[in-house]
Design a protein around this motif. Sequence first.
Motif, PDB file in Angstrom:
ATOM      1  N   VAL A 101      -6.527   9.010  20.644  1.00 49.66           N
ATOM      2  CA  VAL A 101      -6.488   7.765  21.411  1.00 49.66           C
ATOM      3  C   VAL A 101      -7.162   6.636  20.646  1.00 49.66           C
ATOM      4  CG1 VAL A 101      -7.268   6.653  23.549  1.00 49.66           C
ATOM      5  CG2 VAL A 101      -6.346   8.975  23.611  1.00 49.66           C
ATOM      6  N   SER A 102      -8.225   6.957  19.910  1.00 50.81           N
ATOM      7  CA  SER A 102      -8.923   5.920  19.141  1.00 50.81           C
ATOM      8  C   SER A 102      -7.998   5.286  18.105  1.00 50.81           C
ATOM      9  CB  SER A 102     -10.159   6.511  18.454  1.00 50.81           C
ATOM     10  OG  SER A 102      -9.805   7.581  17.604  1.00 50.81           O
ATOM     11  N   ALA A 103      -7.124   6.083  17.483  1.00 50.62           N
ATOM     12  CA  ALA A 103      -6.191   5.535  16.501  1.00 50.62           C
ATOM     13  C   ALA A 103      -5.128   4.681  17.179  1.00 50.62           C
ATOM     14  CB  ALA A 103      -5.541   6.651  15.701  1.00 50.62           C
ATOM     15  N   ALA A 104      -4.663   5.120  18.347  1.00 47.56           N
ATOM     16  CA  ALA A 104      -3.684   4.318  19.087  1.00 47.56           C
ATOM     17  C   ALA A 104      -4.287   2.985  19.485  1.00 47.56           C
ATOM     18  CB  ALA A 104      -3.223   5.084  20.323  1.00 47.56           C
ATOM     19  N   ARG A 105      -5.584   2.972  19.729  1.00 53.43           N
ATOM     20  CA  ARG A 105      -6.251   1.748  20.166  1.00 53.43           C
ATOM     21  C   ARG A 105      -6.688   0.870  18.995  1.00 53.43           C
ATOM     22  NH1 ARG A 105      -9.293   0.293  24.905  1.00 53.43           N
ATOM     23  NH2 ARG A 105     -10.185  -1.744  24.492  1.00 53.43           N
ATOM     24  N   LEU A 106      -7.155   1.476  17.909  1.00 57.26           N
ATOM     25  CA  LEU A 106      -7.815   0.713  16.857  1.00 57.26           C
ATOM     26  C   LEU A 106      -7.037   0.607  15.551  1.00 57.26           C
ATOM     27  CD1 LEU A 106     -11.405   2.213  17.318  1.00 57.26           C
ATOM     28  CD2 LEU A 106     -10.458   0.134  18.364  1.00 57.26           C
ATOM     29  N   VAL A 107      -6.078   1.500  15.310  1.00 58.46           N
ATOM     30  CA  VAL A 107      -5.380   1.528  14.018  1.00 58.46           C
ATOM     31  C   VAL A 107      -3.928   1.070  14.136  1.00 58.46           C
ATOM     32  CG1 VAL A 107      -4.618   3.005  12.116  1.00 58.46           C
ATOM     33  CG2 VAL A 107      -6.876   3.354  13.132  1.00 58.46           C
ATOM     34  N   LEU A 108      -3.184   1.647  15.068  1.00 56.52           N
ATOM     35  CA  LEU A 108      -1.747   1.405  15.129  1.00 56.52           C
ATOM     36  C   LEU A 108      -1.351  -0.019  15.547  1.00 56.52           C
ATOM     37  CD1 LEU A 108      -0.324   4.768  16.495  1.00 56.52           C
ATOM     38  CD2 LEU A 108      -0.419   3.927  14.143  1.00 56.52           C
ATOM     39  N   PRO A 109      -2.126  -0.718  16.388  1.00 59.67           N
ATOM     40  CA  PRO A 109      -1.696  -2.072  16.762  1.00 59.67           C
ATOM     41  C   PRO A 109      -1.502  -3.014  15.582  1.00 59.67           C
ATOM     42  CG  PRO A 109      -3.362  -1.305  18.287  1.00 59.67           C
ATOM     43  CD  PRO A 109      -3.296  -0.280  17.185  1.00 59.67           C
ATOM     44  N   ALA A 110      -2.207  -2.782  14.485  1.00 57.72           N
ATOM     45  CA  ALA A 110      -2.058  -3.646  13.311  1.00 57.72           C
ATOM     46  C   ALA A 110      -0.866  -3.235  12.443  1.00 57.72           C
ATOM     47  CB  ALA A 110      -3.333  -3.588  12.470  1.00 57.72           C
ATOM     48  N   ILE A 111      -0.218  -2.106  12.776  1.00 63.75           N
ATOM     49  CA  ILE A 111       0.858  -1.573  11.938  1.00 63.75           C
ATOM     50  C   ILE A 111       2.195  -1.520  12.666  1.00 63.75           C
ATOM     51  CG2 ILE A 111       1.638   0.489  10.682  1.00 63.75           C
ATOM     52  CD1 ILE A 111      -1.317   1.140  10.180  1.00 63.75           C
ATOM     53  N   VAL A 112       2.188  -1.017  13.889  1.00 59.25           N
ATOM     54  CA  VAL A 112       3.436  -0.688  14.587  1.00 59.25           C
ATOM     55  C   VAL A 112       4.355  -1.886  14.814  1.00 59.25           C
ATOM     56  CG1 VAL A 112       4.364   0.086  16.808  1.00 59.25           C
ATOM     57  CG2 VAL A 112       2.629   1.449  15.627  1.00 59.25           C
ATOM     58  N   ILE A 193     -24.102   7.346  28.745  1.00 62.23           N
ATOM     59  CA  ILE A 193     -22.730   7.608  29.182  1.00 62.23           C
ATOM     60  C   ILE A 193     -22.077   8.496  28.124  1.00 62.23           C
ATOM     61  CG2 ILE A 193     -20.517   6.563  29.759  1.00 62.23           C
ATOM     62  CD1 ILE A 193     -22.138   3.998  30.461  1.00 62.23           C
ATOM     63  N   ARG A 194     -21.725   9.720  28.493  1.00 60.39           N
ATOM     64  CA  ARG A 194     -21.261  10.712  27.526  1.00 60.39           C
ATOM     65  C   ARG A 194     -19.749  10.896  27.599  1.00 60.39           C
ATOM     66  NH1 ARG A 194     -24.977  14.417  25.737  1.00 60.39           N
ATOM     67  NH2 ARG A 194     -23.348  14.840  24.188  1.00 60.39           N
ATOM     68  N   GLY A 195     -19.184  11.363  26.492  1.00 58.34           N
ATOM     69  CA  GLY A 195     -17.767  11.695  26.426  1.00 58.34           C
ATOM     70  C   GLY A 195     -17.587  13.201  26.287  1.00 58.34           C
ATOM     71  N   THR A 230     -12.034   6.553  28.310  1.00 60.60           N
ATOM     72  CA  THR A 230     -13.013   5.808  27.516  1.00 60.60           C
ATOM     73  C   THR A 230     -13.210   4.393  28.048  1.00 60.60           C
ATOM     74  OG1 THR A 230     -12.518   7.119  25.541  1.00 60.60           O
ATOM     75  CG2 THR A 230     -13.588   4.999  25.195  1.00 60.60           C
ATOM     76  N   ASP A 231     -12.138   3.765  28.513  1.00 59.12           N
ATOM     77  CA  ASP A 231     -12.277   2.407  29.045  1.00 59.12           C
ATOM     78  C   ASP A 231     -13.191   2.381  30.275  1.00 59.12           C
ATOM     79  OD1 ASP A 231     -10.808   1.039  27.150  1.00 59.12           O
ATOM     80  OD2 ASP A 231      -8.918   1.326  28.192  1.00 59.12           O
ATOM     81  N   LEU A 232     -13.180   3.457  31.053  1.00 56.54           N
ATOM     82  CA  LEU A 232     -14.093   3.546  32.190  1.00 56.54           C
ATOM     83  C   LEU A 232     -15.538   3.567  31.703  1.00 56.54           C
ATOM     84  CD1 LEU A 232     -14.858   3.998  35.153  1.00 56.54           C
ATOM     85  CD2 LEU A 232     -14.424   6.448  34.802  1.00 56.54           C
ATOM     86  N   ALA A 233     -15.794   4.305  30.616  1.00 59.30           N
ATOM     87  CA  ALA A 233     -17.151   4.352  30.057  1.00 59.30           C
ATOM     88  C   ALA A 233     -17.592   2.962  29.603  1.00 59.30           C
ATOM     89  CB  ALA A 233     -17.194   5.336  28.892  1.00 59.30           C
ATOM     90  N   VAL A 234     -16.692   2.221  28.965  1.00 64.70           N
ATOM     91  CA  VAL A 234     -17.030   0.871  28.507  1.00 64.70           C
ATOM     92  C   VAL A 234     -17.326  -0.031  29.709  1.00 64.70           C
ATOM     93  CG1 VAL A 234     -16.181  -1.163  27.297  1.00 64.70           C
ATOM     94  CG2 VAL A 234     -15.683   1.117  26.386  1.00 64.70           C
ATOM     95  N   ASP A 235     -16.494   0.057  30.736  1.00 68.82           N
ATOM     96  CA  ASP A 235     -16.712  -0.763  31.931  1.00 68.82           C
ATOM     97  C   ASP A 235     -18.053  -0.440  32.584  1.00 68.82           C
ATOM     98  OD1 ASP A 235     -14.303  -2.043  31.580  1.00 68.82           O
ATOM     99  OD2 ASP A 235     -13.209  -0.773  32.996  1.00 68.82           O
ATOM    100  N   ALA A 236     -18.400   0.859  32.604  1.00 66.07           N
ATOM    101  CA  ALA A 236     -19.680   1.256  33.196  1.00 66.07           C
ATOM    102  C   ALA A 236     -20.847   0.706  32.388  1.00 66.07           C
ATOM    103  CB  ALA A 236     -19.759   2.777  33.289  1.00 66.07           C
ATOM    104  N   ALA A 237     -20.725   0.735  31.057  1.00 67.44           N
ATOM    105  CA  ALA A 237     -21.785   0.172  30.213  1.00 67.44           C
ATOM    106  C   ALA A 237     -21.926  -1.324  30.451  1.00 67.44           C
ATOM    107  CB  ALA A 237     -21.491   0.468  28.746  1.00 67.44           C
ATOM    108  N   ILE A 243     -26.338   3.520  28.543  1.00 66.64           N
ATOM    109  CA  ILE A 243     -26.110   3.251  27.118  1.00 66.64           C
ATOM    110  C   ILE A 243     -24.848   3.995  26.680  1.00 66.64           C
ATOM    111  CG2 ILE A 243     -27.046   3.537  24.792  1.00 66.64           C
ATOM    112  CD1 ILE A 243     -29.839   3.360  25.979  1.00 66.64           C
ATOM    113  N   ILE A 244     -24.034   3.328  25.870  1.00 69.08           N
ATOM    114  CA  ILE A 244     -22.780   3.923  25.400  1.00 69.08           C
ATOM    115  C   ILE A 244     -22.835   4.091  23.886  1.00 69.08           C
ATOM    116  CG2 ILE A 244     -21.592   1.700  25.103  1.00 69.08           C
ATOM    117  CD1 ILE A 244     -19.052   3.103  26.186  1.00 69.08           C
ATOM    118  N   HIS A 245     -22.126   5.105  23.381  1.00 67.80           N
ATOM    119  CA  HIS A 245     -22.068   5.415  21.950  1.00 67.80           C
ATOM    120  C   HIS A 245     -20.603   5.616  21.613  1.00 67.80           C
ATOM    121  CE1 HIS A 245     -23.719   6.928  18.148  1.00 67.80           C
ATOM    122  NE2 HIS A 245     -22.940   7.993  18.238  1.00 67.80           N
ATOM    123  N   LEU A 246     -20.015   4.679  20.842  1.00 71.08           N
ATOM    124  CA  LEU A 246     -18.568   4.663  20.671  1.00 71.08           C
ATOM    125  C   LEU A 246     -18.217   3.970  19.356  1.00 71.08           C
ATOM    126  CD1 LEU A 246     -15.904   5.378  22.223  1.00 71.08           C
ATOM    127  CD2 LEU A 246     -16.006   3.084  23.223  1.00 71.08           C
TER     128      LEU A 246
END
Length: 302
Positions: A101-112, A193-195, A230-237, A243-246
């Motif tokens: 999911v991290s690649a779909a969110r952070l890597v592919l948008p600049a390529i696809v 906030i853990r994953g 993961t977006d829920l964790a960010v919203d909670a932070a 504290i979040i670690h991401l």
Amino acid sequence: MAVDAGDLSAFVTVARAGGFRDGARISGCSASGLSEAVRRLEAKLGVRLLNRTTRSVAPTEAGARLLDRLGPALAEVEAALDVVNGYRDLPAGPLRLNVPVSAARLVLPAIVPAFLAAYPDIRLEVIAEDSFVDMLAAGCDAGIRYDERLELDMIAIPIGPREQRFATAASPDYLARRGTPGHPRDLLDHACIRGQFSSGSMMPWEFERDGEIVKVEPGGPLIVRVGAATDLAVDAALAGTGIIHLFEDWLRPHLDSGALVPVLEPWWQRFSGPFLYYSGRRYLPAPLRAFIDFVAARRSEK
């Protein structure tokens, strides 16, 4: 004995996927259609090829031997048909990628978007998940993984940023109430906030400074499924829950806006970026070759 090639392909798909439903997801056919195709094949051959239960589907001994012989043969047929793609102005057809999911969110948008604009006849399917599946068994042409997750006998090429960091952060409100950790071990006294992966495991939070590596297993009020929530964790932070670690890139917009404040930044650990990987033992379908060349060309431009 005349046997329908489509029925043979359906059997291989279901056997490799371990079920009709997963086979349908991989092939784009319906589960009922695959089931009917396998029944026709078994009736034609006069032997059961798959043992079916309510929980799983597995080849019989006869089915396993047929699968061993059919797999390479069907791959050769696919390779032969794909040769026709070389006579088109632009390659066409499906391309399936299995990515975290991290690649779909952070890597592919600049390529696809640019890739699909350059190759309008390619149909790209991205399967985003954080369970580390066998990419080939899942019916995908290629995948994206970080180096420690690469499978054996795979070719890997860099894709996306070559260095990334894990960031630790919290909202200004949380830090005003609970104070700011000065050392990674101080996190044990904070709400974090853990994953959690689909397997149930949770990775420790790892930090590094001047060659010293510190791993901690903090507790907290919220545990989310890695990737899917993961977006829920960010919203909670952002709301001050803890504290979040991401991935730093995931949190960067909130860090830049001040909605989140960096915590323990001198300790943020760097790691190598992701790789596009694919089998070195299979032919490369034209859509995959086009994607590999596109990624390589973008890297050479930087």
